[in-house]
Write a protein that holds these residues in place. Structure first.
Motif, PDB file in Angstrom:
ATOM      1  N   ALA A  27       0.961  -1.270   0.043  1.00 39.99           N
ATOM      2  CA  ALA A  27      -0.066   0.187  -0.059  1.00 39.99           C
ATOM      3  C   ALA A  27       0.860   1.112  -0.054  1.00 39.99           C
ATOM      4  O   ALA A  27       0.906   1.955   1.028  1.00 39.99           O
ATOM      5  N   GLY A  28       1.555   1.630  -1.099  1.00 32.90           N
ATOM      6  CA  GLY A  28       2.671   2.440  -1.202  1.00 32.90           C
ATOM      7  C   GLY A  28       2.687   3.327  -2.335  1.00 32.90           C
ATOM      8  O   GLY A  28       1.871   3.445  -3.127  1.00 32.90           O
ATOM      9  N   ARG A  29       3.958   3.707  -2.503  1.00 28.85           N
ATOM     10  CA  ARG A  29       4.283   4.840  -3.423  1.00 28.85           C
ATOM     11  C   ARG A  29       4.114   4.468  -4.956  1.00 28.85           C
ATOM     12  O   ARG A  29       4.020   5.296  -5.914  1.00 28.85           O
ATOM     13  N   PHE A  30       4.221   3.238  -5.292  1.00 28.24           N
ATOM     14  CA  PHE A  30       3.988   2.841  -6.613  1.00 28.24           C
ATOM     15  C   PHE A  30       2.491   2.929  -7.075  1.00 28.24           C
ATOM     16  O   PHE A  30       2.446   2.829  -8.332  1.00 28.24           O
ATOM     17  N   LEU A  31       1.671   3.146  -6.233  1.00 24.60           N
ATOM     18  CA  LEU A  31       0.375   3.069  -6.878  1.00 24.60           C
ATOM     19  C   LEU A  31      -0.202   4.577  -7.174  1.00 24.60           C
ATOM     20  O   LEU A  31       0.118   5.360  -6.189  1.00 24.60           O
ATOM     21  N   PRO A  32      -0.775   4.699  -8.190  1.00 29.16           N
ATOM     22  CA  PRO A  32      -1.168   6.167  -8.579  1.00 29.16           C
ATOM     23  C   PRO A  32      -2.296   6.717  -7.314  1.00 29.16           C
ATOM     24  O   PRO A  32      -2.321   8.096  -7.290  1.00 29.16           O
ATOM     25  N   GLU A  33      -3.177   5.799  -7.090  1.00 29.77           N
ATOM     26  CA  GLU A  33      -4.280   6.343  -6.156  1.00 29.77           C
ATOM     27  C   GLU A  33      -3.661   6.665  -4.823  1.00 29.77           C
ATOM     28  O   GLU A  33      -4.056   7.578  -4.124  1.00 29.77           O
ATOM     29  N   PHE A  34      -2.408   6.129  -4.391  1.00 29.19           N
ATOM     30  CA  PHE A  34      -1.810   6.478  -3.257  1.00 29.19           C
ATOM     31  C   PHE A  34      -1.079   7.872  -3.591  1.00 29.19           C
ATOM     32  O   PHE A  34      -1.076   8.439  -2.505  1.00 29.19           O
ATOM     33  N   ARG A  35      -0.471   7.906  -4.476  1.00 30.52           N
ATOM     34  CA  ARG A  35       0.266   9.102  -4.803  1.00 30.52           C
ATOM     35  C   ARG A  35      -0.817  10.362  -4.897  1.00 30.52           C
ATOM     36  O   ARG A  35      -0.511  11.506  -4.659  1.00 30.52           O
ATOM     37  N   ALA A  36      -2.022  10.371  -5.382  1.00 28.39           N
ATOM     38  CA  ALA A  36      -2.978  10.948  -5.496  1.00 28.39           C
ATOM     39  C   ALA A  36      -3.326  11.730  -3.918  1.00 28.39           C
ATOM     40  O   ALA A  36      -3.559  12.734  -3.524  1.00 28.39           O
ATOM     41  N   LEU A  37      -3.486  10.716  -3.017  1.00 29.31           N
ATOM     42  CA  LEU A  37      -3.898  11.047  -1.761  1.00 29.31           C
ATOM     43  C   LEU A  37      -2.367  11.671  -1.012  1.00 29.31           C
ATOM     44  O   LEU A  37      -2.784  12.710  -0.226  1.00 29.31           O
ATOM     45  N   ARG A  38      -1.402  11.231  -1.513  1.00 22.25           N
ATOM     46  CA  ARG A  38      -0.126  12.018  -0.718  1.00 22.25           C
ATOM     47  C   ARG A  38      -0.244  13.548  -1.210  1.00 22.25           C
ATOM     48  O   ARG A  38       0.378  14.208  -0.431  1.00 22.25           O
ATOM     49  N   ASP A  39      -0.702  13.646  -2.347  1.00 25.52           N
ATOM     50  CA  ASP A  39      -0.533  15.317  -2.774  1.00 25.52           C
ATOM     51  C   ASP A  39      -1.551  16.088  -1.925  1.00 25.52           C
ATOM     52  O   ASP A  39      -1.385  17.374  -1.913  1.00 25.52           O
ATOM     53  N   LYS A  40      -2.373  15.364  -1.238  1.00 27.61           N
ATOM     54  CA  LYS A  40      -3.687  16.231  -0.556  1.00 27.61           C
ATOM     55  C   LYS A  40      -3.030  16.054   0.934  1.00 27.61           C
ATOM     56  O   LYS A  40      -3.591  17.058   1.612  1.00 27.61           O
ATOM     57  N   TYR A  41      -2.503  15.042   1.474  1.00 31.92           N
ATOM     58  CA  TYR A  41      -2.193  14.895   2.959  1.00 31.92           C
ATOM     59  C   TYR A  41      -1.030  14.536   3.211  1.00 31.92           C
ATOM     60  O   TYR A  41      -0.442  13.469   2.685  1.00 31.92           O
ATOM     61  N   ASP A  42      -0.328  15.174   4.205  1.00 36.02           N
ATOM     62  CA  ASP A  42       1.101  14.732   4.628  1.00 36.02           C
ATOM     63  C   ASP A  42       0.988  13.276   5.349  1.00 36.02           C
ATOM     64  O   ASP A  42       0.020  12.597   5.623  1.00 36.02           O
ATOM     65  N   PHE A  43       2.431  13.017   5.316  1.00 42.02           N
ATOM     66  CA  PHE A  43       2.508  11.270   5.546  1.00 42.02           C
ATOM     67  C   PHE A  43       1.899  11.021   7.043  1.00 42.02           C
ATOM     68  O   PHE A  43       1.038  10.089   6.996  1.00 42.02           O
ATOM     69  N   PHE A  44       2.187  11.761   8.210  1.00 42.78           N
ATOM     70  CA  PHE A  44       1.696  11.327   9.360  1.00 42.78           C
ATOM     71  C   PHE A  44       0.069  11.602   9.538  1.00 42.78           C
ATOM     72  O   PHE A  44      -0.638  11.029  10.179  1.00 42.78           O
ATOM     73  N   THR A  45      -0.382  12.534   8.661  1.00 41.73           N
ATOM     74  CA  THR A  45      -1.470  12.779   8.682  1.00 41.73           C
ATOM     75  C   THR A  45      -2.460  11.631   8.051  1.00 41.73           C
ATOM     76  O   THR A  45      -3.539  11.187   8.627  1.00 41.73           O
TER      77      THR A  45
END
Length: 341
Positions: A27-45
């Motif tokens: 469940a990590g950075r290679f998934l485009p849907e993960f990257r989309a969430l990463r752009d909205k929320y910081d890691f520990f959020t």
């Protein structure tokens, strides 16, 4: 009752038709849907918002026919709860402004109730279990006490963790006090995870391989073993020590259900060192997922033949890399799911 018990069956040493498969950091950075969430929320959020953590946990489950989910979280939530204010810095990774440098720093560490300090993890487990509908098991995890000490003393990531190692060698009394505090709190944390519904536990000793065999026994394994002793009475426990192939004979005598291995040891040697009687997990080099789908499929199936189908869980030798193409990850998983003796 969980419908797909393949992962749990392998942990219990039951006969299976094929090995189960999941991937560390699936469940990590290679998934485009993960990257989309990463752009909205910081890691520990993302870690501390139960709904987001559950959503991220489910991302690979929706994409791939994996045999287990692993809760999205981070090993550093434990030292955070103990009073160490880790943050995740861009281009730096984990960062602690005031690392542990004295006995007083160690003594100041807190031991708050898990529900107060890490309740968001427990809530994320409950939400995820509902979303899984008992289709596959859910893994909870923690870092090893030694690996957490490395970050707590070094203050950031490192290839060698010389500062953390010198802290232990110069002040072993302080080091053991710190390691025991982390161990005790980790046990509390993992027990609450089990009560909240996880079906297995994995302990990540990411930096164990930086220690000599003698120092590994003193500063890492003795504390991991304490955790295993307590948790193994509740759920299966997997111990993954990166670069710790030399400790496999000792680890295999513990109550762990499985041992994770990386790509620096052959499947044949891993079996030999672990005595053949414990489930092994691994050990595909994550960088090989940057090969072609055809090569990945072929090498992954060969990996199964080398380890053997029984008492084996197919996985990577470390976390999946962020630049792995989706079709390559799929080829790896498909190779395991489609394997027939």
């Amino acid at each position: 009752m969980i419908k797909n018990t393949l992962f749990l069956d392998a942990l219990k040493g039951k006969n299976v038709k094929r090995p189960p498969v999941w991937m560390m950091r699936q469940a990590g950075r290679f998934l485009p849907e993960f990257r989309a969430l990463r752009d909205k929320y910081d890691f520990f959020t993302r870690c501390k918002t139960p709904e987001l953590a559950a959503e991220i946990t489910m991302m690979p489950v929706k994409r791939f026919p994996i045999d287990s989910a692993i809760l999205f979280s981070d090993i550093l939530v434990v030292p955070q709860a103990m009073g160490l204010n880790f943050e995740m810095k861009e281009s730096v990774g984990p960062y602690l402004q005031n690392p542990i440098a004295s006995k007083q720093d160690v003594e100041r560490l807190q031991n708050p109730p898990i529900e107060e300090s890490l309740g968001y993890v427990l809530e994320a487990i409950s939400i995820t279990k509902e979303l899984l509908h008992n289709e596959i098991p859910l893994i909870g995890f923690s870092g090893s006490p030694w690996t957490i000490l490395c970050y707590a003393v070094e203050g950031k990531g490192s290839k060698t963790f010389d500062k953390a190692k010198s802290f232990c060698f110069k002040n072993p009394e302080w080091a053991h006090l710190l390691l025991q505090k982390i161990t005790d709190y980790t046990i509390q944390y993992l027990l609450r995870k089990v009560e909240s519904g996880v079906d297995a536990i994995q302990i990540f000793d990411s930096w164990g391989g930086l220690l000599s065999p003698k120092d590994y026994e003193e500063f890492s394994w003795r504390y991991i073993d304490q955790i295993v002793e307590v948790l193994a009475t509740k759920v299966p426990v997997i111990v993954f020590g990166k670069g710790c192939w030399y400790a496999l004979p000792t680890m295999s005598q513990s109550k762990a259900s499985a041992l994770g291995v990386d790509w620096t040891i052959t499947p044949q040697k891993a079996r030999e060192f672990s005595g053949e009687a414990i489930t092994l997990q691994g050990n595909f080099d994550p960088a090989k997922l940057l090969s072609t789908p055809k090569n990945i499929y072929s090498e992954a199936q060969q990996m199964i033949r080398d380890f053997g189908v029984q008492r084996y869980i197919a996985n990577l030798g470390h976390g999946i890399l962020p630049n792995v193409p989706l079709e390559n990850a799929e080829a790896f998983i498909r190779a395991i799911v489609e394997f027939r003796e």
